[in-house]
Design a protein around this motif. Structure first.
Motif, PDB file in Angstrom:
ATOM      1  N   GLN A  55       0.777  -1.241   0.157  1.00 52.25           N
ATOM      2  CA  GLN A  55       0.022  -0.100  -0.018  1.00 52.25           C
ATOM      3  C   GLN A  55       0.842   1.241  -0.036  1.00 52.25           C
ATOM      4  O   GLN A  55       0.624   2.086  -0.678  1.00 52.25           O
ATOM      5  CB  GLN A  55      -1.000  -0.053   1.317  1.00 52.25           C
ATOM      6  N   ALA A  56       1.854   1.430   0.902  1.00 54.79           N
ATOM      7  CA  ALA A  56       2.776   2.304   0.994  1.00 54.79           C
ATOM      8  C   ALA A  56       3.580   2.618  -0.463  1.00 54.79           C
ATOM      9  O   ALA A  56       3.695   3.642  -0.913  1.00 54.79           O
ATOM     10  CB  ALA A  56       3.792   2.256   2.158  1.00 54.79           C
ATOM     11  N   ALA A  57       3.940   1.469  -0.796  1.00 54.85           N
ATOM     12  CA  ALA A  57       4.688   1.769  -2.141  1.00 54.85           C
ATOM     13  C   ALA A  57       3.689   2.216  -3.367  1.00 54.85           C
ATOM     14  O   ALA A  57       4.285   3.332  -3.977  1.00 54.85           O
ATOM     15  CB  ALA A  57       5.215   0.226  -2.647  1.00 54.85           C
ATOM     16  N   ARG A  58       2.395   1.553  -3.442  1.00 56.59           N
ATOM     17  CA  ARG A  58       1.260   2.119  -4.140  1.00 56.59           C
ATOM     18  C   ARG A  58       1.176   3.806  -4.206  1.00 56.59           C
ATOM     19  O   ARG A  58       1.195   4.566  -5.167  1.00 56.59           O
ATOM     20  CB  ARG A  58       0.389   1.348  -4.306  1.00 56.59           C
ATOM     21  N   GLU A  59       1.133   4.268  -3.028  1.00 58.43           N
ATOM     22  CA  GLU A  59       0.837   5.451  -2.572  1.00 58.43           C
ATOM     23  C   GLU A  59       2.107   6.474  -2.892  1.00 58.43           C
ATOM     24  O   GLU A  59       1.761   7.445  -3.724  1.00 58.43           O
ATOM     25  CB  GLU A  59       0.572   5.754  -1.115  1.00 58.43           C
ATOM     26  N   GLN A  60       3.300   5.994  -2.667  1.00 56.71           N
ATOM     27  CA  GLN A  60       4.355   6.799  -3.182  1.00 56.71           C
ATOM     28  C   GLN A  60       4.521   7.059  -4.751  1.00 56.71           C
ATOM     29  O   GLN A  60       4.864   7.769  -5.149  1.00 56.71           O
ATOM     30  CB  GLN A  60       5.712   6.106  -2.683  1.00 56.71           C
ATOM     31  N   LEU A  61       4.370   5.559  -5.283  1.00 59.71           N
ATOM     32  CA  LEU A  61       4.287   5.713  -6.815  1.00 59.71           C
ATOM     33  C   LEU A  61       2.901   6.692  -7.477  1.00 59.71           C
ATOM     34  O   LEU A  61       3.579   7.063  -8.792  1.00 59.71           O
ATOM     35  CB  LEU A  61       4.030   4.419  -7.279  1.00 59.71           C
ATOM     36  N   GLU A  62       1.983   6.755  -6.745  1.00 60.34           N
ATOM     37  CA  GLU A  62       1.230   7.561  -7.357  1.00 60.34           C
ATOM     38  C   GLU A  62       1.514   8.992  -7.343  1.00 60.34           C
ATOM     39  O   GLU A  62       1.396   9.757  -8.224  1.00 60.34           O
ATOM     40  CB  GLU A  62      -0.266   7.301  -6.726  1.00 60.34           C
ATOM     41  N   LEU A  63       1.878   9.447  -5.992  1.00 61.03           N
ATOM     42  CA  LEU A  63       2.509  10.640  -5.828  1.00 61.03           C
ATOM     43  C   LEU A  63       3.621  11.095  -6.854  1.00 61.03           C
ATOM     44  O   LEU A  63       3.541  12.251  -7.729  1.00 61.03           O
ATOM     45  CB  LEU A  63       3.035  10.713  -4.362  1.00 61.03           C
ATOM     46  N   LEU A  64       4.545  10.100  -7.194  1.00 59.38           N
ATOM     47  CA  LEU A  64       5.482  10.403  -8.236  1.00 59.38           C
ATOM     48  C   LEU A  64       5.049  10.560  -9.536  1.00 59.38           C
ATOM     49  O   LEU A  64       5.374  11.443 -10.199  1.00 59.38           O
ATOM     50  CB  LEU A  64       6.575   9.174  -8.321  1.00 59.38           C
ATOM     51  N   ILE A  74      -1.675  17.274 -20.103  1.00 67.78           N
ATOM     52  CA  ILE A  74      -1.714  16.838 -21.519  1.00 67.78           C
ATOM     53  C   ILE A  74      -1.394  15.204 -21.310  1.00 67.78           C
ATOM     54  O   ILE A  74      -1.430  14.345 -22.572  1.00 67.78           O
ATOM     55  CB  ILE A  74      -0.390  17.280 -22.412  1.00 67.78           C
ATOM     56  N   GLU A  75      -1.161  14.492 -20.176  1.00 69.39           N
ATOM     57  CA  GLU A  75      -0.733  13.249 -20.278  1.00 69.39           C
ATOM     58  C   GLU A  75      -1.785  12.279 -19.209  1.00 69.39           C
ATOM     59  O   GLU A  75      -1.967  12.970 -18.195  1.00 69.39           O
ATOM     60  CB  GLU A  75       0.464  12.991 -19.848  1.00 69.39           C
ATOM     61  N   ASN A  76      -1.756  11.273 -19.646  1.00 68.71           N
ATOM     62  CA  ASN A  76      -2.441  10.120 -18.605  1.00 68.71           C
ATOM     63  C   ASN A  76      -1.206   9.094 -18.316  1.00 68.71           C
ATOM     64  O   ASN A  76      -0.332   9.090 -18.712  1.00 68.71           O
ATOM     65  CB  ASN A  76      -3.621   9.420 -19.244  1.00 68.71           C
ATOM     66  N   TRP A  77      -1.560   8.585 -16.962  1.00 72.25           N
ATOM     67  CA  TRP A  77      -0.418   7.479 -16.717  1.00 72.25           C
ATOM     68  C   TRP A  77      -1.354   6.361 -15.941  1.00 72.25           C
ATOM     69  O   TRP A  77      -2.385   6.502 -15.348  1.00 72.25           O
ATOM     70  CB  TRP A  77       0.445   8.096 -15.638  1.00 72.25           C
ATOM     71  N   THR A  78      -0.525   5.007 -15.985  1.00 71.40           N
ATOM     72  CA  THR A  78      -1.055   4.011 -15.632  1.00 71.40           C
ATOM     73  C   THR A  78       0.014   3.314 -14.783  1.00 71.40           C
ATOM     74  O   THR A  78       1.215   3.396 -15.291  1.00 71.40           O
ATOM     75  CB  THR A  78      -1.782   3.185 -16.538  1.00 71.40           C
ATOM     76  N   LEU A  79      -0.269   2.486 -13.692  1.00 69.51           N
ATOM     77  CA  LEU A  79       0.740   2.193 -12.772  1.00 69.51           C
ATOM     78  C   LEU A  79       0.576   0.604 -12.684  1.00 69.51           C
ATOM     79  O   LEU A  79      -0.391   0.000 -12.611  1.00 69.51           O
ATOM     80  CB  LEU A  79       0.381   2.746 -11.363  1.00 69.51           C
ATOM     81  N   GLU A  80       1.723  -0.066 -13.001  1.00 75.30           N
ATOM     82  CA  GLU A  80       1.742  -1.581 -12.927  1.00 75.30           C
ATOM     83  C   GLU A  80       2.622  -2.061 -11.899  1.00 75.30           C
ATOM     84  O   GLU A  80       4.126  -1.720 -12.052  1.00 75.30           O
ATOM     85  CB  GLU A  80       2.448  -2.412 -14.247  1.00 75.30           C
ATOM     86  N   LEU A  81       2.287  -2.096 -10.596  1.00 74.24           N
ATOM     87  CA  LEU A  81       3.119  -2.658  -9.379  1.00 74.24           C
ATOM     88  C   LEU A  81       3.177  -4.169  -9.442  1.00 74.24           C
ATOM     89  O   LEU A  81       2.454  -4.856  -9.448  1.00 74.24           O
ATOM     90  CB  LEU A  81       2.247  -1.953  -8.252  1.00 74.24           C
ATOM     91  N   LYS A  82       4.782  -4.625  -9.226  1.00 70.15           N
ATOM     92  CA  LYS A  82       4.750  -5.873  -9.016  1.00 70.15           C
ATOM     93  C   LYS A  82       4.846  -6.431  -7.553  1.00 70.15           C
ATOM     94  O   LYS A  82       5.066  -5.343  -6.905  1.00 70.15           O
ATOM     95  CB  LYS A  82       5.948  -6.456  -9.728  1.00 70.15           C
ATOM     96  N   ASP A  83       4.865  -7.294  -7.195  1.00 69.24           N
ATOM     97  CA  ASP A  83       5.006  -7.593  -5.755  1.00 69.24           C
ATOM     98  C   ASP A  83       6.398  -7.503  -5.305  1.00 69.24           C
ATOM     99  O   ASP A  83       7.366  -7.223  -6.310  1.00 69.24           O
ATOM    100  CB  ASP A  83       4.757  -9.180  -5.431  1.00 69.24           C
TER     101      ASP A  83
END
Lengths: 89, 89
Positions: A55-64, A74-83
């Motif tokens: 959860q913490a990893a995902r929050e930090q990556l979303e912030l980044l 002008i941009e969209n982003w999607t996040l693929e998080l591995k374990d």
């Protein structure tokens, strides 16, 4: 602390022109590859991040992604998080 | 003719420096996101291509990737080909 590996894909919003992509599409047809009906160039950011839990990893990556990696105008982003990848790979 | 959708991921070879990625990693820590141990920026090219069959689609995409999308001296690429997408999505 566990290590998480993620990929953030940043793409231009559909309404935004992509001149580099268009030029590449034109070059493809000069190369003999016809039938390319769409070609858009975005960014793929590979990140490795230490965090106490997914959860913490995902929050930090979303912030980044929101603040550094993509321009939300002008941009969209999607996040693929591995374990946790700290053991093994 | 069937329409194939593909993503070509182009990344710098591991031996090649990535100053933009390094700058972004430094900015992440100023943003309060510590623990980023790796951050490298590549390209993600979304392609839609008409081809008679999946083999032909793959061959044309490999040609494009090798000749147009990546610079093989400093970059690697991987191809993710989806099946025929002309019906439905």
């Amino acid at each position: 602390m566990p290590l998480y590996s993620a990929r953030v894909l940043v793409s231009l919003r559909p309404s935004v022109l992509d001149p580099a992509g268009e030029a590449t599409r034109a070059a493809a047809s000069r190369l003999g590859v016809d039938g390319v009906s769409k070609l858009r160039i975005g960014k793929a950011v590979e990140v490795e991040l230490e965090a106490p839990n997914p959860q913490a990893a995902r929050e930090q990556l979303e912030l980044l992604s929101d603040r550094l990696l993509a321009n939300p105008v002008i941009e969209n982003w999607t996040l693929e998080l591995k374990d946790d990848v700290s053991a093994g790979a």
